[in-house]
Design a protein around this motif. Structure first.
Motif, short mmCIF file in Angstrom:
data_model
loop_
_atom_site.label_atom_id
_atom_site.label_comp_id
_atom_site.label_asym_id
_atom_site.label_seq_id
_atom_site.Cartn_x
_atom_site.Cartn_y
_atom_site.Cartn_z
N GLU A 154 66.33 -60.99 -28.56
CA GLU A 154 67.75 -60.72 -28.35
C GLU A 154 67.99 -59.37 -27.69
OE1 GLU A 154 69.71 -61.25 -32.05
OE2 GLU A 154 69.03 -63.31 -32.26
N SER A 155 67.19 -58.36 -28.08
CA SER A 155 67.44 -57.02 -27.53
C SER A 155 66.79 -56.84 -26.15
CB SER A 155 66.91 -55.96 -28.49
OG SER A 155 65.51 -56.06 -28.62
N ARG A 156 65.80 -57.58 -25.85
CA ARG A 156 65.11 -57.58 -24.56
C ARG A 156 64.51 -56.22 -24.21
NH1 ARG A 156 68.14 -61.97 -20.93
NH2 ARG A 156 68.54 -63.34 -22.66
N ASP A 157 64.35 -55.36 -25.21
CA ASP A 157 63.69 -54.07 -24.95
C ASP A 157 62.17 -54.26 -25.01
OD1 ASP A 157 66.16 -53.05 -24.88
OD2 ASP A 157 65.99 -51.74 -26.61
N TYR A 158 61.72 -54.67 -26.14
CA TYR A 158 60.30 -54.90 -26.33
C TYR A 158 60.12 -55.93 -27.45
CZ TYR A 158 60.74 -51.87 -30.39
OH TYR A 158 61.12 -51.33 -31.59
N MET A 159 58.90 -56.40 -27.60
CA MET A 159 58.62 -57.39 -28.63
C MET A 159 57.35 -56.97 -29.34
SD MET A 159 58.12 -61.46 -28.30
CE MET A 159 59.80 -61.76 -27.89
N ARG A 160 57.38 -57.04 -30.66
CA ARG A 160 56.20 -56.68 -31.46
C ARG A 160 55.51 -57.97 -31.88
NH1 ARG A 160 57.41 -52.86 -36.20
NH2 ARG A 160 57.63 -51.43 -34.47
N GLN A 161 54.20 -57.99 -31.67
CA GLN A 161 53.45 -59.18 -32.04
C GLN A 161 53.01 -59.03 -33.49
OE1 GLN A 161 50.10 -59.94 -29.57
NE2 GLN A 161 49.39 -61.68 -30.81
N VAL A 162 53.27 -60.05 -34.25
CA VAL A 162 52.91 -60.06 -35.67
C VAL A 162 51.81 -61.08 -35.86
CG1 VAL A 162 53.77 -60.40 -38.03
CG2 VAL A 162 55.26 -59.45 -36.26
N SER A 163 50.77 -60.74 -36.57
CA SER A 163 49.65 -61.68 -36.73
C SER A 163 50.06 -62.80 -37.69
CB SER A 163 48.43 -60.95 -37.28
OG SER A 163 48.69 -60.47 -38.58
N ASP A 164 49.25 -63.87 -37.69
CA ASP A 164 49.53 -65.05 -38.50
C ASP A 164 49.40 -64.75 -39.98
OD1 ASP A 164 50.06 -66.55 -36.33
OD2 ASP A 164 48.05 -67.37 -36.14
N GLU A 165 48.66 -63.73 -40.38
CA GLU A 165 48.41 -63.44 -41.77
C GLU A 165 49.68 -62.99 -42.47
OE1 GLU A 165 43.93 -61.74 -41.08
OE2 GLU A 165 45.57 -60.37 -41.42
N ASN A 166 50.59 -62.32 -41.80
CA ASN A 166 51.82 -61.80 -42.42
C ASN A 166 52.89 -62.88 -42.54
OD1 ASN A 166 50.59 -59.34 -42.59
ND2 ASN A 166 51.62 -58.51 -40.77
N GLN A 167 52.72 -64.01 -41.93
CA GLN A 167 53.79 -65.02 -41.96
C GLN A 167 53.71 -65.88 -43.14
OE1 GLN A 167 53.83 -67.14 -38.27
NE2 GLN A 167 54.61 -65.39 -37.19
#
Length: 167
Positions: A154-167
């Motif tokens: 939504e913000s279109r600034d940047y995106m942080r990738q989160v690993s599958d382990e935290n989901q």
């Protein structure tokens, strides 16, 4: 009658020129220039003494008091100081302008050089050769249908990738 009129005209002329009463009809002048028979009367120039008030005003105008001299000296020093600073600022501005112009010239040269190097590198890249090495020698494969995950930002600034382990 005409003779009387001539004499009257002559008398009026003599009166205007200050030779009335003397007739110089009998004098013969030798040479090509006429001699001056009588020195011109010099009118006496009557010098009037100025009025006391006028004389006092003139004396005041000629006289400069110590305060006035100090004021003029201070004004002259201030003007000289301002002028010297102005000239120094003008010289500094000229130097800065020349410096900016040389740096802009250097920047333009570097931009052109960078663009030429970039175009030379891009034209030297063979994408088919890179694809062949990646697939053949490095063992890379194309992504499968389930491996590609799309996110909406939504913000279109940047995106942080989160690993599958935290989901």
């Amino acid at each position: 009658m005409s003779r009387d009129r001539r004499n009257d005209n002559r008398t009026a002329y003599d009166k205007r020129n200050g030779t009335a009463g003397r007739r110089s009809d009998n004098i013969y002048v030798y040479g090509n220039t006429a001699r001056r028979l009588e020195n011109e009367r010099q009118e006496e120039v009557r010098v009037r003494k100025p009025h006391n008030e006028v004389r006092k005003n003139r004396d005041k105008a000629r006289h400069m008091s110590l305060g006035y001299v100090v004021f003029l000296t201070a004004a002259l020093c201030a003007a000289a100081y301002i002028l010297v600073n102005y000239v120094q600022l003008q010289a500094e501005l000229t130097n800065l302008t020349e410096d900016v112009a040389s740096k802009q010239s250097r920047l333009n040269y570097l931009k052109v050089s960078n663009d030429e190097d970039y175009n030379r590198i891009i034209s030297g890249i063979d994408l088919e050769e890179i694809k062949r090495i990646a697939l053949g020698e490095l063992g890379m494969i194309y992504a499968q249908e389930g491996q590609i995950v799309e996110y909406e930002n939504e913000s279109r600034d940047y995106m942080r990738q989160v690993s599958d382990e935290n989901q």
